[in-house]
Write a protein that holds these residues in place. Structure first.
Motif, PDB file in Angstrom:
ATOM      1  N   PRO A   1     -74.493  51.862  72.119  1.00 25.09           N
ATOM      2  CA  PRO A   1     -75.948  51.817  71.975  1.00 25.09           C
ATOM      3  C   PRO A   1     -76.569  53.216  72.019  1.00 25.09           C
ATOM      4  O   PRO A   1     -76.172  54.064  72.828  1.00 25.09           O
ATOM      5  CB  PRO A   1     -76.397  50.997  73.189  1.00 25.09           C
ATOM      6  N   GLU A   2     -77.520  53.428  71.112  1.00 26.66           N
ATOM      7  CA  GLU A   2     -78.234  54.699  71.089  1.00 26.66           C
ATOM      8  C   GLU A   2     -79.620  54.504  70.494  1.00 26.66           C
ATOM      9  O   GLU A   2     -79.847  53.583  69.716  1.00 26.66           O
ATOM     10  CB  GLU A   2     -77.466  55.753  70.285  1.00 26.66           C
ATOM     11  N   ARG A   3     -80.529  55.376  70.909  1.00 27.40           N
ATOM     12  CA  ARG A   3     -81.857  55.406  70.314  1.00 27.40           C
ATOM     13  C   ARG A   3     -81.758  56.235  69.047  1.00 27.40           C
ATOM     14  O   ARG A   3     -81.100  57.256  69.010  1.00 27.40           O
ATOM     15  CB  ARG A   3     -82.876  56.033  71.270  1.00 27.40           C
TER      16      ARG A   3
ATOM     17  N   TYR B   1     -82.427  50.873  72.499  1.00 26.30           N
ATOM     18  CA  TYR B   1     -81.086  51.375  72.189  1.00 26.30           C
ATOM     19  C   TYR B   1     -80.444  50.358  71.251  1.00 26.30           C
ATOM     20  O   TYR B   1     -80.226  49.205  71.645  1.00 26.30           O
ATOM     21  CB  TYR B   1     -80.255  51.503  73.468  1.00 26.30           C
ATOM     22  N   ASP B   2     -80.155  50.766  70.028  1.00 31.05           N
ATOM     23  CA  ASP B   2     -79.553  49.850  69.062  1.00 31.05           C
ATOM     24  C   ASP B   2     -78.173  49.418  69.529  1.00 31.05           C
ATOM     25  O   ASP B   2     -77.338  50.250  69.908  1.00 31.05           O
ATOM     26  CB  ASP B   2     -79.448  50.507  67.686  1.00 31.05           C
TER      27      ASP B   2
ATOM     28  N   GLN C   1     -81.332  45.271  70.121  1.00 25.19           N
ATOM     29  CA  GLN C   1     -81.679  46.506  70.815  1.00 25.19           C
ATOM     30  C   GLN C   1     -81.937  46.191  72.270  1.00 25.19           C
ATOM     31  O   GLN C   1     -82.406  45.106  72.610  1.00 25.19           O
ATOM     32  CB  GLN C   1     -82.865  47.194  70.168  1.00 25.19           C
TER      33      GLN C   1
END
Length: 150
Positions: A20-22, A30-31, A121
């Motif tokens: 996960p990251e923005r 966070y996807d 997300q």
């Protein structure tokens, strides 16, 4: 000291997939990507693995939301609209805190979701508690999806 974030669960430790990251500096979420290909059958609810767990502070939870592009373009919904991952779900004995997505295909055709596709997300939230709930520690965390036992 770890404050909040994501880790792979043991079962998916050797699997290569996006954590996960923005995507932008002002993104709240966070996807969350899939660790494997999934096919969602029409009209069926399926628990879809993410391969991850989340850690956070005691007064926080992770809200899990479907990405709007998945909902609109592929007719997929998160069955409970927002998944709530409590801080004590992390590393629980039953499933290591594995975050699963309860997805419903509302369309009439099967929908393929590809490995590394951004499906949901996660947003970390702080929460407040009511007066007089000091005895709440008696509840025992189980493995998820209605798992808290008292």
């Amino acid at each position: 000291m770890k404050v909040r974030g994501f880790e792979k669960i043991t079962k998916y430790a050797a699997v290569e997939f996006s954590m996960p990251e923005r995507k932008t500096q002002k993104s709240a979420g966070y996807d969350i990507c899939l660790p494997e290909d999934i096919e969602l059958l029409p009209g069926k609810l399926q628990l879809v693995p993410t391969g991850i767990k989340a850690y956070m502070q005691d007064d926080e939870y992770l809200g899990v939301h479907i990405r709007s592009s998945i909902a609109v373009k592929k007719h997929i919904s998160l069955v409970n609209n927002q998944g709530i991952i409590d801080a004590d779900y992390y590393n629980n004995a039953d499933n290591e805190g594995h975050i699963m997505l309860a997805l419903l295909n509302m369309g009439t055709e099967p929908v393929a979701l590809a490995k590394n596709e951004r499906v949901a997300q996660g947003i970390f939230y702080k929460y407040l508690v009511a007066d007089g709930d000091a005895d709440i520690d008696k509840a025992v965390r189980g493995g998820g999806f209605g798992s808290t036992k008292s």
